[in-house]
Design an enzyme around this catalytic site. Structure first.
Site, PDB file in Angstrom:
ATOM      1  N   CYS A  68      37.416  29.895  42.738  1.00 54.53           N
ATOM      2  CA  CYS A  68      38.859  29.665  42.666  1.00 54.53           C
ATOM      3  C   CYS A  68      39.448  29.783  44.068  1.00 54.53           C
ATOM      4  CB  CYS A  68      39.456  30.727  41.738  1.00 54.53           C
ATOM      5  SG  CYS A  68      41.259  30.742  41.626  1.00 54.53           S
ATOM      6  N   GLY A  69      40.568  29.139  44.286  1.00 55.70           N
ATOM      7  CA  GLY A  69      41.254  29.295  45.559  1.00 55.70           C
ATOM      8  C   GLY A  69      41.676  30.734  45.831  1.00 55.70           C
TER       9      GLY A  69
END
Length: 159
Positions: free
Chosen positions: A36-37
């Site tokens: 995930c970012g």
């Protein structure tokens, strides 16, 4: 249920973990993901855990694959990723769902205790954070964009 200690969760190895074992400590509960970012937040979560553990903070990570398939691995892969990339020592539990009909009872309770923006109950993305006081009550819900270090002051007040 009045406090978090009524719940038992599944450990990464499949065993049962009664949350009563954390009674009297401040908890930061986070739904996590490895792709995930926001994944670099593992670093900040681990820093909080290491810096404040002796004073009574425990970070609890709950991997979740509901948002963009960003946590596809099994428990061993997740633990290995977290250890190799972020030297994570805080507890990581079995992968869960946080929304929908198969949502973890713990997360159903957390969402009821601390609704999101405009009263929304659903978790919007990975790295949503819930802060629990020493009495087992939810005192805050924080968006994925809230960096762990931004919570330090509030956590220290509870310690």
């Amino acid at each position: 249920m009045d406090d978090i200690y009524s719940f038992t969760v599944k450990a990464a190895d499949g065993g049962e973990v009664p949350l009563t074992q954390y009674r009297g400590q401040v908890l930061l509960i986070v739904n996590t993901a490895s792709k995930c970012g926001f994944t670099p937040q593992y670093e900040g979560l681990e820093a909080l855990h290491r810096d404040l553990q002796a004073r009574g903070l425990i970070v609890l990570g709950f991997p979740c694959n509901q948002f963009g398939g960003q946590e596809p691995g099994d428990a061993a892969e997740i633990a290995n990723f977290c250890k190799l990339n972020y030297d994570v020592e805080f507890p990581l539990f079995a992968k869960i769902e946080v929304n929908g009909p198969k949502a973890s009872p713990l997360y159903e309770w957390l969402k009821t205790q601390a609704p999101g923006v405009l009263g929304s109950k659903s978790i919007k993305w990975n790295f949503t954070k819930f802060l629990i006081d020493r009495e087992g009550r939810v005192v805050g819900r924080f968006a994925p964009t809230t960096k762990p270090e931004a919570l330090r002051g509030e956590i220290e007040r509870l310690l």
